[in-house]
Every structure is written in structure tokens, then in C-alpha cells.
Design an enzyme around this catalytic site. Structure first.
Site, PDB file in Angstrom:
ATOM      1  N   LYS A 171      33.936  42.473  38.411  1.00  0.00           N
ATOM      2  CA  LYS A 171      33.959  41.680  37.174  1.00  0.00           C
ATOM      3  C   LYS A 171      33.549  42.610  36.034  1.00  0.00           C
ATOM      4  CE  LYS A 171      32.777  37.093  35.446  1.00  0.00           C
ATOM      5  NZ  LYS A 171      34.120  36.730  34.997  1.00  0.00           N
TER       6      LYS A 171
HETATM    7  N1  PMP Z   1      39.355  35.100  37.725  1.00  0.00           N
HETATM    8  C1  PMP Z   1      38.878  35.719  36.630  1.00  0.00           C
HETATM    9  C2  PMP Z   1      39.639  36.875  36.084  1.00  0.00           C
HETATM   10  C3  PMP Z   1      37.700  35.276  36.026  1.00  0.00           C
HETATM   11  O1  PMP Z   1      37.227  35.880  34.927  1.00  0.00           O
HETATM   12  C4  PMP Z   1      37.028  34.162  36.579  1.00  0.00           C
HETATM   13  C5  PMP Z   1      35.774  33.663  35.921  1.00  0.00           C
HETATM   14  N2  PMP Z   1      34.643  34.348  36.351  1.00  0.00           N
HETATM   15  C6  PMP Z   1      37.540  33.567  37.729  1.00  0.00           C
HETATM   16  C7  PMP Z   1      38.706  34.061  38.272  1.00  0.00           C
HETATM   17  C8  PMP Z   1      36.819  32.464  38.402  1.00  0.00           C
HETATM   18  O2  PMP Z   1      35.663  32.970  39.009  1.00  0.00           O
HETATM   19  P1  PMP Z   1      34.360  32.087  39.164  1.00  0.00           P
HETATM   20  O3  PMP Z   1      34.777  30.846  39.864  1.00  0.00           O
HETATM   21  O4  PMP Z   1      33.436  32.904  39.973  1.00  0.00           O
HETATM   22  O5  PMP Z   1      33.863  31.829  37.792  1.00  0.00           O
END
Ligand code: PMP
Length: 348
Positions: A171
Site C-alpha cells: 500500500k
Molecule cells: N484496493 C486499493 C487499491 C485500495 O486502495 C483499497 C483501500 N485500502 C482497497 C483495494 C480495499 O482495501 P481495504 O479493504 O483493506 O481497505
């Protein structure tokens, strides 16, 4: 006096919260600064998390949703960036809780811890084991899980970054240049959201959320290896689908045309939560209304996140706990008691 109290209680509806967390301590928002050389390039190699905390008015409790899962993913992102382990996720975890208490939030909140190379090191230069620093911001962000509408989506002409280019499972801030192009493009083309394909032409995810479709009584979603972030909401929905709706979950490649013929399509992510998609590329999904499985998932997720489903209590970390009756007192205690957290070597 009464007015001062009201102002304290409504503090978090001000344009910004009172405190953020930076470099080992709580800092009043206006006093948080970095040297000018730290901006811009440092951000290239920064990694972050987006976390939600949900307020339960009847319990007078704020609970962080899946805090440990977010810390685990943050550690993974730091490892992939080859960051030094002078900051542990145990430190960040504690700082998140201290920050929420300091701001005395009594509403739903979005928290963003950001870990970046300290000392203004240019982000495009190869660095190994340079120390990192942490910035954490938190802001009110009401849940939208009770909103009724759905969104429209178009398949983006931008492909998803690949694991051998810029790993989507990290991330990393830089990955969000790919994400940023997508909703902008979608809006120019008249859609609310864009869904990206990978280089093999298979469905990956939207800019900041994962894609799940419901088809013939099963939930189907692209696997991690399609090039998606290892979404924490997606995992939580799997559990709810299996345990509460007795619905099988299939992680497998998804073609774009499967979205057009699905019974339901939804997007899920921490900020977005669960959002029904009612049109894809102007094909009507189902009957063009949010579908029953999506609706149920929205309601289950909200109940679990607000602490109304005891079976999912392990997903939640209470912010106030025993400090609950004296929220303002708790804020002062948190601020006064802030430790300059010592550098800890072992990664959590
Ligand atoms: N894909 C991306 C590119 C994201 O930025 C997010 C948000 N964090 C998600 C998927 C969903 O991830 P999460 O459920 O952990 O927030």
C-alpha cells in the site's frame, strides 16, 4: 461554561481535529511541520494504511475495525519497501489509539498512518535500512453503509499496475498515481467509478476498492495474484458471506463480461465500505437496483463494525474502554501521558 463544554464535545466537527501524530508524539494540528526537503520526493517511497473506527452511541464506544490486520499489512508494505525497522507496528498501533483518544472522537473516523523515509531522503534513490518516521492523521468520516443508492462503473482504459512493476500488494503512495487516473477517467466518461483490468485482460479492482460479484448463489472475486491490494474489507466480507449467508466464495479470474451478466456487483474497501454497482459499461447489473446480497452485507458489516454482533468482537479494538465515561478527561490523560516512544528494534 456550558458553551465551553459543548465546544469540547463538538471539537471533531471542526475543520480539522485538534491533534495528529508525528514523529513519536501527539502534535497540535497547527504545529505539525516537516522540513521543506522532506516533501514531494519522500512521498514516493511512503507506505500507508486507511483504517476506520466506528462509533456506537448506545455503548458510548469507538472501535477500530481490524486494527491488527491493518498493522500486519503495514508491516508487509514496509518490508517490501525495504524500510528499516526502527518503527514497529506495535508503536503505530498504540499511536493510532492514543490519537483517537486525544481527539475524543464521538463519531465514525478514518485514520491514516503514513510511514516514510526520514531525513528528506529522495524517494527515487535506492536506500536500504534508512530510518523511517510516522505521521498519523484522523478525521471524521461517517459510515455510508446505510445509504440507499448504487454507483455506476466503467471498465477503465488504464490497466492495473503489475507485481513486477509496482507491487499492488504494497500500500504505497506511489501506486495511487495509477489509482488516481482511474476515477478521473471514469468521471470524464460519465461513471462514478472505474474498474481496472490487468495486462492479461482480467478484472482486478477499482481505484481504492475490490470487486465482488454475485452469480448463481456464489460470490466471485479476483484473486490476489490478479494484481490487487490484499483488502481487509474483502476478507471480512468473505467471512460474513460464509458464516452469515452460507454463500460459497470463489477466488478466481474474472472476465469483464462476467460483470455484465452478474446478478450483483459490489465494490468494497475501508473508506468505501460496501457499495452496490448498478451499471457496468452501461450494462444493467441485475435489475439496476442494489441487490439483496449486497444489502445484507452492508447491514451485517455495519452491525459487526459497530459492535452489535458479539461473534465479531475480535475484529474490534475499543478506543475508550474503561475511560469511556470521561471522554474529555481521557483526552487530557492521553495527551499528558504521551510517551516519547523509544525506538524499538524488532519489527512487530
Ligand atoms: N484496493 C486499493 C487499491 C485500495 O486502495 C483499497 C483501500 N485500502 C482497497 C483495494 C480495499 O482495501 P481495504 O479493504 O483493506 O481497505
Amino acid at each position: 461554561m456550558a458553551q465551553a463544554k459543548t465546544q469540547q464535545l463538538t471539537r471533531s466537527t471542526q475543520p480539522h481535529p485538534e491533534f495528529l501524530w508525528h514523529s513519536g508524539k501527539l502534535v497540535p494540528w497547527e504545529q505539525a511541520t516537516v522540513h521543506v526537503t522532506s516533501v514531494v520526493w519522500t512521498a514516493v517511497s511512503a507506505v500507508f494504511e486507511g483504517i476506520r473506527a466506528y462509533w456506537n452511541a448506545s455503548q458510548q464506544e469507538l472501535s477500530v475495525f481490524q486494527l491488527d490486520a491493518h498493522m500486519k499489512r503495514l508491516a508487509q508494505s514496509m518490508k517490501l519497501m525495504r524500510m528499516a525497522d526502527n518503527i514497529t507496528t506495535a508503536h503505530v498501533r498504540q499511536a493510532v489509539l492514543d490519537l483517537l483518544r486525544a481527539n475524543a472522537f464521538r463519531e465514525d473516523v478514518y485514520v491514516q498512518p503514513l510511514v516514510y523515509f526520514a531525513e528528506g531522503i529522495p524517494g527515487y534513490i535506492g536506500v536500504l535500512d534508512r530510518p523511517v518516521d510516522v505521521l498519523i492523521t484522523a478525521r471524521p468520516s461517517p459510515s455510508t453503509l446505510e445509504d440507499e443508492g448504487g454507483v455506476t462503473a466503467g471498465i477503465s482504459s488504464w490497466a492495473r499496475i503489475a507485481d513486477n512493476v509496482m507491487p499492488p500488494r504494497a500500500k504505497a503512495l506511489a501506486n495511487y498515481q495509477n489509482s488516481r487516473l482511474v476515477p478521473t477517467d471514469a468521471r470524464v466518461n460519465g461513471y462514478d467509478q472505474g474498474i481496472m483490468l490487468n495486462q492479461a485482460g482480467k478484472v482486478t479492482e477499482a481505484a481504492s476498492s475490490c470487486v465482488v460479484l454475485i452469480r448463481d448463489g456464489a460470490a466471485i472475486t479476483p484473486p490476489w495474484s490478479a494484481g490487487i491490494l490484499e483488502s481487509i474489507t474483502r476478507e471480512a466480507l468473505f467471512t460474513l458471506l460464509r458464516n452469515e449467508l452460507r454463500m460459497p466464495v470463489q477466488e478466481r479470474d474474472v472476465d469483464r463480461t462476467e460483470l455484465y451478466i452478474a446478478d450483483e456487483v459490489l465494490l468494497c474497501g475501508t473508506l468505501m465500505e460496501v457499495k452496490p454497482v448498478v451499471f457496468v459499461d452501461k450494462y444493467t447489473v441485475g435489475d439496476g437496483q442494489p441487490g439483496p446480497v449486497t444489502r445484507k452485507l452492508q447491514s451485517l458489516l455495519l452491525r459487526a463494525a459497530r459492535g452489535e454482533m458479539p461473534a465479531y468482537a475480535p475484529w474490534l479494538t475499543a478506543v475508550y474502554g474503561a475511560r469511556r465515561p470521561a471522554v474529555n478527561g481521557a483526552r487530557r490523560a492521553a495527551v499528558n501521558g504521551t510517551r516519547k516512544l523509544a525506538t524499538v528494534r524488532a519489527r512487530a
